[in-house]
Design a protein around this motif. Structure first.
Motif, mmCIF file in Angstrom:
data_model
loop_
_atom_site.group_PDB
_atom_site.id
_atom_site.type_symbol
_atom_site.label_atom_id
_atom_site.label_comp_id
_atom_site.label_asym_id
_atom_site.label_seq_id
_atom_site.Cartn_x
_atom_site.Cartn_y
_atom_site.Cartn_z
ATOM 1 N N LEU A 127 0.825 -1.205 0.000
ATOM 2 C CA LEU A 127 0.000 0.000 0.000
ATOM 3 C C LEU A 127 0.859 1.254 0.000
ATOM 4 N N ASN A 198 -5.023 4.547 10.604
ATOM 5 C CA ASN A 198 -4.647 5.536 9.589
ATOM 6 C C ASN A 198 -5.769 5.717 8.575
ATOM 7 N N ILE A 200 -5.822 6.930 5.511
ATOM 8 C CA ILE A 200 -5.531 6.494 4.141
ATOM 9 C C ILE A 200 -5.623 4.977 4.059
ATOM 10 N N PHE A 201 -5.035 4.325 5.064
ATOM 11 C CA PHE A 201 -5.040 2.869 5.107
ATOM 12 C C PHE A 201 -6.463 2.340 5.113
ATOM 13 N N ARG A 204 -8.278 2.738 1.833
ATOM 14 C CA ARG A 204 -7.830 1.864 0.752
ATOM 15 C C ARG A 204 -8.335 0.441 0.920
#
Lengths: 372, 328
Positions: A127, A198, A200-201, A204
């Motif tokens: 990632l 997180n 963003i994590f 995704r």
């Protein structure tokens, strides 16, 4: 993110992901028919490192095949040798002392944590986050050091013997393992703080890479992939073997079917494995590590034997068909990653390439284990 | 007349030198910083603290063969890396490091920097296109959509500031913020209550403009191998690499000038070039910090962030500031 696909003829192009590609973690090749960033059709091409372990199992004696099993999955090798010794013990009717069984469970679970730790680092690296890999490897290093001290190797272990073990564990190992457990728990909390929360994590992975329970059943997917799809199946609980019934541990199951669910299953499995190691060290009985009486030559009576174990990647099965000789007549390995990989072609259709490769990371592929 | 020419030459040499030095030593700083974050030493063999590492890297890159892939567009393939580095160096010319240290002050400095910043997106497009590689092609398509969508909120934010100060001259922009931290554009005032948000938007956009993680979709090594510079080796790759760091310095300088009072001290004492350098290197350190902490975003997440969040907020900020400037 999957989107509607309206392709005009001649608008797609073929993208060869692999055999040498950073995301495939080995020599796996995926031939992708692409429409811009979207995958129209994917075809997995296997066999780049096929080594015929099954054939080797048929023209070598049982003890000679033992080291081969740890060459399947170099990250969680103990689980595979465990399956082999259990299968042969079942076939040849060899009794195993209790202490040996406990030590097997402890080492297998430590190896599972090591394997999941490496997966965690590699997955976050897929990632785009590089740093967690370094942290995970540092924790994994402690496990490898411990296992090296008792088994003699760091990755491709040949520690279990038919009927017991090659080497007894000593006080140093027990002390190291006891010190490792609280440290690892602290690390897991740190990983949660660094990665799981997180934004963003989460964006995704959440609702991305759907693998439904039907798809798991269709392709025979097991392990964390199936448990992330809501299938409550773990060989350790459903078909108990070794001393696992003695331990109190949970099987994490998530019903979201997305990449995040598979991530969470593995992160919680590490915690459960630590619990097993803790209990194993507590209950560890005294006694021999090899049976007093065992056959000189291992010659299982003619018959068909099957043993499944839960490895770090899922249900690993060994089928031994014996004709009463020194070698197996048929030696069949059912490797979990092969089944988990098979569903990738269907699951990634219509996805964007970066989501598809994130999903591939969440399957936890080890290529030598697919190709055997 | 001859004095002006000499001045220009000296300015250009200093700008190139500063850009090259920064590019080389920021690579070192990044690798040492990454090492620190990841609990490993980083490059520490060549010279004290590994300080000769950039030199060694430079020699290695220069002595490598430049491979041009078959079927590539030769001219564009060669031009693209130069185009990555050149605009960054040119932008240095107009950046004021202090009251007196500026190569060429002009009254449209902001515009000029943005004009050249757009060119760096162009170099990625050309690199991906000309190298005849599918990964490169996909990366360049990504990079172009990224650059287009992040220039919009960035420029809207700049317009807000230009509206407040009434000038496009970088020197005057700093002068308007002199006197202490309470005069900085970062600090909200009656006429511009949303400035911290604008600062955040500008910071995120500079990360995206310089193709830095978590917005490094043009490189995305886990899916696109190395993105637009997959086929580049030797100094072609080296120029891309240096261009990235030169662009980071430009980005940090712009943030410093627009929001953090340029060479002014937070307490209004001893303004000078040291404050400017301190501020840009702190910003660059935060860039490095972010890169080694966050995973990469997706391309649609990136575009959604720009079009659905950053642009509306920056537009709202623009309108609010315009209205409040009329009132106060």
């Amino acid at each position: 993110m999957s989107g509607p696909i309206h392709i005009q003829p001649g608008e797609t192009f073929t993208l060869n992901v692999g055999p040498q590609h950073p995301a495939t973690h080995g020599v796996l090749r995926v031939k992708m028919e692409m429409d811009g960033e979207y995958i129209v059709k994917a075809e997995t091409v296997l066999g780049y490192i096929h080594r015929m372990h099954e054939l080797m199992g048929e023209n070598r004696t049982y003890p000679q095949v033992l080291p081969n099993l740890s060459r399947l999955d170099y990250l969680g090798a103990l689980g595979y040798t465990h399956g082999h010794v259990l299968a042969v013990e079942r076939a040849a009717g060899i009794e195993v002392p209790e202490r040996a069984e406990y030590i097997r469970a402890i080492t297998v679970e430590l190896n599972r944590v090591a394997s999941h730790l490496f997966w965690f680092g590699a997955f976050v690296m897929d990632l785009g986050g590089f740093t967690p890999l370094m942290y995970a490897i540092q924790d994994r290093e402690h496990i490898l050091d411990m296992l090296e001290a008792v088994t003699g190797s760091r990755l491709t272990y040949c520690y279990y013997r038919f009927g017991g073990l090659y080497n007894d564990i000593d006080d140093d190992f027990i002390a190291a393992a006891k010190a490792f457990i609280p440290r690892m728990r602290k690390s897991l909390k740190k990983y949660d703080a660094l990665v799981t929360g997180n934004i963003i994590f989460e964006k995704r992975l959440k609702d991305i890479g759907p693998i439904s329970a039907e798809m798991c059943r269709k392709y025979g997917a097991t392990g964390p992939v199936a448990r992330g799809a809501g299938i409550d199946f773990d060989v350790r609980k459903n078909e108990p073997y070794s001393v696992y019934p003695e331990f109190d541990f949970d099987i994490p199951v998530y019903h979201e079917c997305d990449s995040l669910a598979r991530y969470k299953v593995r992160m919680e499995e590490m915690e459960q494995s630590l619990r097993i190691v803790e209990q194993g060290l507590e209950k560890l009985p005294d006694g021999p590590i090899m049976p007093a009486k065992k056959p000189k030559l291992i010659k299982p009576p003619a018959g068909d034997y099957y043993q499944a174990v839960e490895t770090a990647r899922g249900s690993f099965g060994i089928r031994i068909v014996s004709d009463g000789g020194k070698n197996a007549y048929r030696f069949k390995l059912r490797s979990p990653t092969y089944s988990n990989m098979s569903l990738f072609d269907e699951a990634c259709e219509g996805m964007m390439i970066m989501d598809a490769l994130a999903m591939m990371g969440s399957l936890d592929l080890v290529i030598p284990e697919i190709d055997r | 007349m001859s004095l002006t020419i000499l001045n220009v030459i000296i300015a250009v040499v200093i700008a190139i030198g500063f850009a090259a030095l920064n590019a080389a030593y920021l690579v070192w700083a990044e690798r040492r910083g990454a090492g620190r974050i990841q609990r490993r030493p980083g490059p520490n063999v060549n010279g004290p603290l590994g300080l000769l590492q950039p030199l060694a890297d430079g020699i290695k890159l220069m002595t490598k063969q430049l491979v041009i892939p078959g079927g590539a567009d030769k001219a564009l393939f060669m031009v693209a890396p130069v185009l990555a580095m050149a605009p960054a160096i040119i932008s240095f010319v107009t950046i004021p490091f202090s009251e007196s240290i500026v190569a060429h002050s002009m009254n449209i400095g902001v515009l000029m920097i943005f004009a050249f910043a757009s060119l760096s997106g162009f170099s990625i497009l050309l690199a991906g296109w000309s190298s005849r590689n599918k990964y490169g092609m996909m990366a360049s398509v990504r990079a172009v959509s990224q650059n287009i969508s992040y220039e919009v909120p960035m420029l809207i934010t700049v317009i807000t500031i230009v509206m407040m100060t009434g000038t496009m001259d970088l020197k005057e922009l700093v002068a308007a913020q002199s006197g202490g931290i309470w005069n900085w554009n970062l600090i909200p005032s009656l006429s511009s209550p949303l400035m911290p948000v604008a600062f955040l938007i500008f910071f995120i956009c500079s990360l995206a403009e310089t193709n830095r993680a978590p917005f490094d979709l043009g490189e995305a090594e886990s899916e696109l191998v190395a993105g637009f510079h997959t086929e580049y080796g030797s100094m072609g790759f080296g120029l891309f690499f240096m261009g990235e760091y030169a662009n980071i310095v430009i980005g940090a300088s712009l943030i410093t000038i627009l929001f953090l009072g340029g060479w002014g001290c937070p307490l209004g004492l001893f303004p000078g070039v040291w404050w400017f350098l301190l501020k840009i290197y702190m910003l660059i350190f935060s860039f490095i910090w972010i890169r080694w902490t966050f995973p990469r975003t997706t391309i649609y997440g990136l575009l959604n962030l720009s079009w659905k969040i950053l642009i509306p907020i920056s537009l709202f900020n623009l309108l609010l500031t315009a209205g409040l400037l009329k009132v106060f």
